[in-house]
Design a protein around this motif. Structure first.
Motif, PDB file in Angstrom:
ATOM      1  N   UNK A 130     -15.761  58.404  16.931  1.00 51.77           N
ATOM      2  CA  UNK A 130     -14.788  58.279  18.019  1.00 51.77           C
ATOM      3  C   UNK A 130     -15.077  57.064  18.897  1.00 51.77           C
ATOM      4  N   UNK A 131     -16.346  56.722  19.051  1.00 52.81           N
ATOM      5  CA  UNK A 131     -16.674  55.504  19.788  1.00 52.81           C
ATOM      6  C   UNK A 131     -16.183  54.274  19.029  1.00 52.81           C
ATOM      7  N   UNK A 132     -16.336  54.280  17.711  1.00 50.91           N
ATOM      8  CA  UNK A 132     -15.885  53.154  16.897  1.00 50.91           C
ATOM      9  C   UNK A 132     -14.361  53.064  16.858  1.00 50.91           C
ATOM     10  N   UNK A 133     -13.683  54.198  16.793  1.00 57.24           N
ATOM     11  CA  UNK A 133     -12.221  54.202  16.783  1.00 57.24           C
ATOM     12  C   UNK A 133     -11.670  53.560  18.048  1.00 57.24           C
ATOM     13  N   UNK A 134     -12.302  53.857  19.181  1.00 52.39           N
ATOM     14  CA  UNK A 134     -11.840  53.303  20.456  1.00 52.39           C
ATOM     15  C   UNK A 134     -12.001  51.791  20.510  1.00 52.39           C
ATOM     16  N   UNK A 135     -12.919  51.239  19.718  1.00 51.63           N
ATOM     17  CA  UNK A 135     -13.216  49.803  19.771  1.00 51.63           C
ATOM     18  C   UNK A 135     -12.569  48.997  18.645  1.00 51.63           C
ATOM     19  N   UNK A 136     -11.764  49.646  17.798  1.00 46.93           N
ATOM     20  CA  UNK A 136     -11.138  48.928  16.684  1.00 46.93           C
ATOM     21  C   UNK A 136     -10.205  47.845  17.217  1.00 46.93           C
ATOM     22  N   UNK A 137     -10.353  46.631  16.714  1.00 48.19           N
ATOM     23  CA  UNK A 137      -9.493  45.517  17.122  1.00 48.19           C
ATOM     24  C   UNK A 137      -8.180  45.559  16.335  1.00 48.19           C
ATOM     25  N   UNK A 138      -7.124  45.060  16.954  1.00 47.54           N
ATOM     26  CA  UNK A 138      -5.802  45.051  16.316  1.00 47.54           C
ATOM     27  C   UNK A 138      -5.848  44.351  14.969  1.00 47.54           C
ATOM     28  N   UNK A 139      -6.517  43.207  14.909  1.00 48.67           N
ATOM     29  CA  UNK A 139      -6.597  42.430  13.668  1.00 48.67           C
ATOM     30  C   UNK A 139      -7.299  43.226  12.570  1.00 48.67           C
ATOM     31  N   UNK A 140      -8.386  43.911  12.917  1.00 48.52           N
ATOM     32  CA  UNK A 140      -9.132  44.677  11.918  1.00 48.52           C
ATOM     33  C   UNK A 140      -8.301  45.847  11.390  1.00 48.52           C
ATOM     34  N   UNK A 141      -7.553  46.517  12.270  1.00 46.15           N
ATOM     35  CA  UNK A 141      -6.706  47.626  11.846  1.00 46.15           C
ATOM     36  C   UNK A 141      -5.628  47.141  10.885  1.00 46.15           C
ATOM     37  N   UNK A 142      -5.030  45.998  11.192  1.00 42.16           N
ATOM     38  CA  UNK A 142      -3.979  45.447  10.336  1.00 42.16           C
ATOM     39  C   UNK A 142      -4.533  45.055   8.971  1.00 42.16           C
TER      40      UNK A 142
END
Length: 454
Positions: free
Chosen positions: A403-415
């Motif tokens: 959950x800590x990592x999910x909160x820090x996901x960058x838009x570019x990385x998610x895409x």
């Protein structure tokens, strides 16, 4: 209202300051019989959730009677060496408790919910169910007949037919994932009391199992209760099972399951992706949600809101014993099947070309991370997620870190993660519908070879 009858209006209460939240980390211990225990104390939660995770994977089922794990799981509550099925049910009811069972690829799960004041009594019943189940032949035969009836209904369900066809197409024939989780009509029909007993003896033991316990334990000697109940369960030792590799072929192709006269087409598109342990999992989770996690996600905005093809299309990343299944599913009218699939592919290609917006990323994080405190307000929700982690043999601290990592996901990385995962060149498309009407439009899309099966 005052004594003179005047209405008094008070200021509306404002929202309090947001409190920091993290998924509760469990306390690990091991009972004398070798059973691992994950415990989470939740003050104020007077109904205790318990889940026993058994290392009895579907891959261990004999091929000739696949489905035996499901029948075994259901038969756990059909009596023990101390009481028959009716007496067991009456004792369970008198505790105010419920027991549910399930068999999935990682193993069998037995879930118990009970008021904290009756925890010991109910755990004694759970212990008896896995320590010395009776597996009466008559009850096993009844459960087999019931399962065979279920299979008839499953084969009439377009979503289930699509799932069966995707698994059979995507996975190698030698992999258990390629076949129905609870067995086929042919394999289930071969299950009898002897087969259930043999599977039980070979794969149900405390040394390879994990018990998750979540609730308010104020004034309860949890360790003592567990040792006196489930701690009395014993069996011959064995090594934990080792999940085999997932062998799959996800080159692009189309399979049509012919359903003559169908007015709708059930769509299921999938491929193999990385597992929870992969570093890209948090970004993939956010990216998948942006693609098809809710009514406002990209797929729904195009296929539902703009085009009116469907009531909803969803995307998901489902964890497997090794890796994950990335899937998009929904249903559309038969006459618009070709255009709907074409627009779905266009959404994926647009995602690859343009990426995601920060607004999409923020909405996904808020829906997954921001709502998590509400999602995990009950002991059962916490217990189920911890049991998932135990079944997949992930570290005890996996969920708090996730959950800590999910909160820090960058838009570019998610895409990028969603683009890699849902690459149209690697998607197997299964459509359950009228092949006479949808085959030609699908062939025109050039999404790979098109095959029709009955």
């Amino acid at each position: 209202m005052t004594q003179t009858g005047e209405m008094v209006f008070h200021p509306r209460p404002g929202a309090g300051a947001a409190r920091e939240w993290t998924f509760p980390a469990p306390e690990r211990s091991v009972l004398g019989n070798g059973l691992a225990v994950l415990r989470v104390d939740r003050p104020g939660q007077k109904v205790v959730a318990v889940e026993l995770v058994l290392d009895s994977p579907l891959a261990a089922e004999p091929t000739e009677c696949e489905g035996v794990a499901t029948i075994m799981a259901r038969a756990f509550t059909e009596g023990t060496d101390r009481m028959g099925a009716e007496e067991f049910a009456a004792e369970l009811e008198s505790c105010g408790a419920t027991i549910d069972t399930d068999a999935d690829h990682p193993g069998v799960r037995v879930a118990l919910d009970v008021p904290a004041s009756r925890l010991e009594r109910a755990l004694g019943l759970l212990a008896d169910a896995v320590r010395a189940p009776a597996f009466p032949a008559g009850e096993v035969d009844r459960l087999v007949r019931q399962r065979l009836d279920e299979i008839v209904h499953e084969m009439a369900s377009p979503p289930r037919r699509a799932a069966f066809a995707l698994n059979a197409t995507l996975f190698d024939d030698a992999v258990r994932l390629s076949r129905p989780r609870a067995g086929t009509a042919e394999s289930v029909a071969r299950v009898d009391r002897a087969a259930v007993w043999d599977f039980f003896i070979a794969h149900v033991r405390p040394q390879t199992a994990t018990l998750v316990v979540v609730g308010d334990f104020a004034g309860v000697d949890v360790t003592g209760v567990l040792e006196r109940t489930i701690g009395t369960w014993s069996a011959s030792p064995a090594e934990p099972s080792r999940p085999g590799p997932v062998v799959a072929d996800d080159h692009a192709r189309v399979v049509i399951v012919h359903r003559p006269g169908s007015v709708q087409t059930q769509l299921l598109v999938g491929r193999i992706g990385p597992g929870r342990e992969d570093a890209s999992w948090p970004a993939l989770t956010i990216g998948t949600y942006c693609l098809g996690g809710t009514l406002t996600s990209r797929l729904d905005r195009v296929l539902r809101e703009e085009k009116g093809y469907t009531y909803g299309v969803r995307a998901a990343n489902q964890s497997l014993p090794n890796g994950s299944l990335l899937a998009i599913h929904g249903s559309v009218e038969t006459d618009v099947t070709g255009p709907a699939v074409a627009d779905l592919v266009t959404v994926l290609r647009t995602l690859a070309a343009e990426g995601l917006t920060d607004g999409e990323r923020d909405a996904a994080v808020q829906s997954i991370v921001g709502v998590a405190p509400l999602k995990y307000v009950t002991p059962r929700a916490v217990c189920d997620s911890l049991a998932d982690m135990a079944a997949e043999r992930l570290p005890d601290g996996y969920l708090p870190e996730l959950y800590l990592k999910l909160a820090d996901v960058a838009t570019k990385d998610a895409a990028e993660a969603a683009t890699r995962g849902f690459d149209p060149a690697r998607l197997v498309a299964v459509l359950v519908g009228d092949a006479d009407k949808i085959r030609e439009p699908l062939e025109a899309l050039d999404l790979g070879p098109v095959t029709v099966v009955e």
